[in-house]
Write an enzyme that holds these catalytic residues in place. Structure first.
Site, PDB file in Angstrom:
ATOM      1  N   PHE A   1       0.898  -1.162   0.000  1.00  0.00           N
ATOM      2  CA  PHE A   1       0.000   0.000   0.000  1.00  0.00           C
ATOM      3  C   PHE A   1       0.928   1.201   0.000  1.00  0.00           C
ATOM      4  CE2 PHE A   1      -2.498   3.080   2.514  1.00  0.00           C
ATOM      5  CZ  PHE A   1      -3.822   2.859   2.128  1.00  0.00           C
TER       6      PHE A   1
ATOM      7  N   GLU B   1       5.143   9.785   0.687  1.00  0.00           N
ATOM      8  CA  GLU B   1       6.237  10.282  -0.148  1.00  0.00           C
ATOM      9  C   GLU B   1       7.182  11.081   0.731  1.00  0.00           C
ATOM     10  OE1 GLU B   1       4.521  12.573  -3.307  1.00  0.00           O
ATOM     11  OE2 GLU B   1       3.350  10.871  -4.046  1.00  0.00           O
TER      12      GLU B   1
ATOM     13  N   GLY C   1       3.756  12.962   4.277  1.00  0.00           N
ATOM     14  CA  GLY C   1       3.574  11.927   5.283  1.00  0.00           C
ATOM     15  C   GLY C   1       2.159  11.971   5.809  1.00  0.00           C
ATOM     16  N   SER C   2       1.980  12.745   6.876  1.00  0.00           N
ATOM     17  CA  SER C   2       0.648  12.862   7.468  1.00  0.00           C
ATOM     18  C   SER C   2      -0.301  13.688   6.613  1.00  0.00           C
ATOM     19  CB  SER C   2       0.755  13.492   8.865  1.00  0.00           C
ATOM     20  OG  SER C   2       1.538  12.668   9.694  1.00  0.00           O
TER      21      SER C   2
ATOM     22  N   PHE D   1       9.099   4.690   1.989  1.00  0.00           N
ATOM     23  CA  PHE D   1       8.686   3.998   3.222  1.00  0.00           C
ATOM     24  C   PHE D   1       7.554   3.000   2.965  1.00  0.00           C
ATOM     25  CE2 PHE D   1       9.952   7.945   5.972  1.00  0.00           C
ATOM     26  CZ  PHE D   1      11.287   7.724   5.662  1.00  0.00           C
TER      27      PHE D   1
ATOM     28  N   ASP E   1      -8.358   2.938   8.788  1.00  0.00           N
ATOM     29  CA  ASP E   1      -9.127   2.614  10.007  1.00  0.00           C
ATOM     30  C   ASP E   1      -8.904   1.162  10.403  1.00  0.00           C
ATOM     31  OD1 ASP E   1     -10.222   5.078  10.360  1.00  0.00           O
ATOM     32  OD2 ASP E   1     -12.230   4.566   9.613  1.00  0.00           O
ATOM     33  N   GLY E   2      -9.074   0.276   9.412  1.00  0.00           N
ATOM     34  CA  GLY E   2      -8.885  -1.159   9.673  1.00  0.00           C
ATOM     35  C   GLY E   2      -7.425  -1.475   9.940  1.00  0.00           C
TER      36      GLY E   2
ATOM     37  N   GLN F   1      14.629  -1.927  31.219  1.00  0.00           N
ATOM     38  CA  GLN F   1      15.163  -1.479  32.516  1.00  0.00           C
ATOM     39  C   GLN F   1      15.304  -2.664  33.482  1.00  0.00           C
ATOM     40  OE1 GLN F   1      16.123   1.575  32.658  1.00  0.00           O
ATOM     41  NE2 GLN F   1      16.775   1.725  34.786  1.00  0.00           N
TER      42      GLN F   1
ATOM     43  N   GLU G   1       1.127   4.189   9.783  1.00  0.00           N
ATOM     44  CA  GLU G   1      -0.336   4.149   9.664  1.00  0.00           C
ATOM     45  C   GLU G   1      -0.985   5.213  10.555  1.00  0.00           C
ATOM     46  OE1 GLU G   1      -2.225   0.385   9.123  1.00  0.00           O
ATOM     47  OE2 GLU G   1      -0.389  -0.523   8.354  1.00  0.00           O
TER      48      GLU G   1
END
Lengths: 381, 257
Positions: free
Chosen positions: A123, A127, A131-132, A156, A240-241, A337, A364
């Site tokens: 998918f 680019e 991104g977002s 990516f 969403d999925g 830790q 995602e």
């Protein structure tokens, strides 16, 4: 309310656990080191039905449902989060997008091959400068009669280097920005396409992440997935999925980290007794286990929402992706830790889990984007 | 060729099993996961491989409580077609020889050419099912097979022994128990898991099998966990001191030299 798995789900999950133990665990340390994909395991998962878990049997899917899928993702992710994300991309991003938006002809061509693992899918949306903000895509698809010509570079892309087909997002109407994006189903052997740079990643190194390069790549108009200029809807609905898959991956990594911490705490002796007898350390383990349990419970509720088709789950998917990924961050931090200096060494699994966890807060949809989605839903925008 | 497989449900190898103080010989089942006896998976896999060669059918027979159905479904998800399950307490609680008679009666209704079982049940470590069933049916048996080759009315079976192996030829029908290494049990596909739900599990009573009563000649009277091991003795010092202290401990405290 019934919080138990049914017998069928139990068998599917047991199968995933056994597969992870026998077919993933023996190889992961080396694959992580060399940044190589366990393609053989991925193909086997296809034959068993784990790559078509939410597809109906009409398309050779195993139709095991979103709950069994999320639980299986947890089992794979505990052991090999890289292979797990390949499973997630195939199920959540590729299969679901085609099932929801594809034409009958597209479903018949792609879904049986994806469900069986004959084809691996990817998918490709992101680019270098997008991104977002998918509205800023630069990859273009210019109509030329009954064809579109794709040009541009994606980056990516999970499964990029092993994919047989891809869902590509490109600008078909630049002036419209985010509302001028379209999705295309494209085989990776199409002229004008090549896989670009293979990324050298911090974590999930047993997954392939690459650039995808399009140079005057001609695809027929029938390759459009969904309507022209309605690609953003394809992307957002599918994501969403997808968030259920990534949330499950985060829960799996956290469970794996908790298991490692508990085991190590019982073995490691300091001050003449196992460190698990120290209250300060017990409190850490208790907090970790509590957070994992909370995330698990909500994860399965969101998976149930998807499986039962009872209601829209955009907000809840964003919530569990946000919570599970940040929870996994805290749990991996504490688990390392608990290991002290040994946790910093590659000999211990927690070192890899700590690195693998980090991406779950980013891909995602970053944690910040999830918060935007949740807030938008709260404020009724 | 039709093959029958003797199945048993056992606690998961990873389960922490505790004796049930109220029922002698029984375990506390709460929170314990039950699985198909791992050795039985080798038997199911081998049965499927043999049956698939000429379109035969694989049927399971099982004595156990209702929950045993889950173990049977697992074998069905691997490819087994049908099963007979006997849940009557008189059968479930019977000794191995009595159970062998019950299994033999169930197997007679199927008249298989080959009966397979796991080498042993991992919980009770009973390993005689195939032998007892063979005895009751009047057919030959071979235990702990690591290779089975069917050749018409005969089977050639290899059994690993200390430092080598035995090759045993047996007439069919026969009962053979299956050892680890015989094959690699398949993973059930998710579709096969779904299909397994609708396969037939025929519950049969002792009366239906023509068995009037099932008196056991032996019974388990207690189940105990191993006693916790005492802590070891730590000896420190220079090599000379350690050797001296060690000798003193072995002859003085442990009295072994």
């Amino acid at each position: 309310m019934d919080f138990t798995f049914n017998e069928e789900q139990k068998m599917v999950i047991d199968g995933a656990r056994r597969f992870a133990r026998e077919k993933l665990a023996p190889f992961i340390a080396e694959l992580d080191e060399k940044a190589e994909v366990n393609l053989k395991a991925l193909k086997e998962l296809g034959k068993l039905g784990y790559l078509g878990m939410t597809l109906p049997e009409d398309f050779d899917g195993s139709n095991a449902g979103a709950i069994a899928y999320a639980a299986s993702m947890i089992e794979f992710s505990k052991v090999d989060a890289g292979t797990a994300v390949a499973v997630s991309v195939q199920n959540s991003l590729v299969n679901d997008a085609i099932l929801t938006f594809g034409t009958e002809a597209q479903k018949k061509e792609f879904l049986p091959r994806l469900a069986s693992g004959e084809w691996i899918g990817c998918f490709t949306l992101t680019e270098a400068n997008s991104g977002s903000d998918p509205g800023s895509l630069r990859t273009s698809a210019i109509r030329d009669g009954e064809h579109f010509v794709l040009s541009g570079t994606k980056n990516f892309t999970t499964n990029g280097g092993i994919a047989d087909m891809m869902i590509v997002f490109a600008q078909t109407c630049k002036e419209k920005g985010a509302k001028g994006i379209s999705a295309f189903l494209v085989r990776t052997d199409v002229p004008g396409f090549k896989v670009g740079k293979h990324e050298n990643k911090m974590g999930i190194r047993s997954s392939s992440t690459t650039e995808m390069v399009f140079e005057n790549c001609r695809v027929p108009a029938s390759a459009l997935l969904g309507e022209e200029n309605k690609g953003l809807k394809v992307a957002l609905t599918t994501l969403d999925g997808g968030r259920i898959g990534i949330a499950a991956q985060a829960v799996g990594i956290a469970e794996g980290a908790l298991d490692e911490a508990v085991r190590y705490a019982k073995e490691r002796v300091q001050f003449g007794r196992p460190i698990s007898e120290l209250e300060g350390l017990q409190f850490m383990l208790a907090d970790m286990a509590t957070e994992v349990e909370i995330a698990r419970t909500m994860l399965f509720r969101v998976a149930w929402m998807k499986e039962s088709h009872s209601q829209k789950f955009t907000k809840e998917a964003a919530m569990i992706k946000l919570y599970a990924s940040e929870m996994a961050h805290r749990v991996c931090h504490k688990a390392l830790q608990v290991h002290g200096g040994y946790g910093f060494m590659k000999e211990y699994k927690i070192e890899r889990l700590y690195r693998d966890q980090r991406i779950t807060e980013i891909y995602e949809g970053t944690s910040e984007i999830q918060r935007c989605v949740i807030a938008r839903s709260l404020l009724g925008e | 060729m039709n093959v029958a497989v003797i199945l048993q449900q056992v606690p998961d190898t990873e389960a922490a099993v505790k004796p049930n103080p109220a029922v002698p010989g029984a375990i506390l089942e709460e929170g314990v996961k039950f699985i198909l006896n791992p050795y039985d998976e080798f038997a199911v896999e081998e049965a499927l491989k043999i049956a698939e060669k000429d379109g035969g059918e694989v049927t399971g027979v099982c004595i156990g409580p209702d929950r045993s159905e889950n173990a049977i479904r697992m074998a069905m998800a691997m490819g087994m077609e049908r099963a007979i399950l006997i849940t009557e307490p008189a059968a479930v609680e019977a000794d191995l020889v009595t159970q062998g008679g019950i299994l033999a009666a169930a197997l007679k209704t199927l008249s298989p050419k080959l009966v397979l079982s796991g080498r042993e049940m991992i919980d009770s470590q009973n390993d005689a099912a195939a032998a007892v069933v063979a005895h009751k049916l009047g057919i030959p048996h071979v235990l702990a097979a690591s290779k089975i080759e069917i050749n018409g009315d005969k089977a050639v079976v290899v059994r690993d022994i200390e430092g080598g192996s035995l090759e045993i030829e047996t007439a069919l029908p026969a009962a053979i128990s299956c050892q680890k290494g015989l094959n690699e049990p398949r993973y059930p596909t998710l579709i096969a898991i779904k299909r397994a739900k609708n396969k037939e599990i025929k519950k049969m009573t002792l009366a239906e099998l023509g068995i009037a009563a099932a008196p056991s000649k032996s019974r388990v009277t207690a189940l105990r966990q191993p006693q916790a091991r005492a802590a070891g003795v730590k000896i420190t010092g220079t090599p000379e001191e350690v050797t001296g202290k060690c000798l003193a401990w072995l002859s003085g405290t442990a009295k072994v030299i």
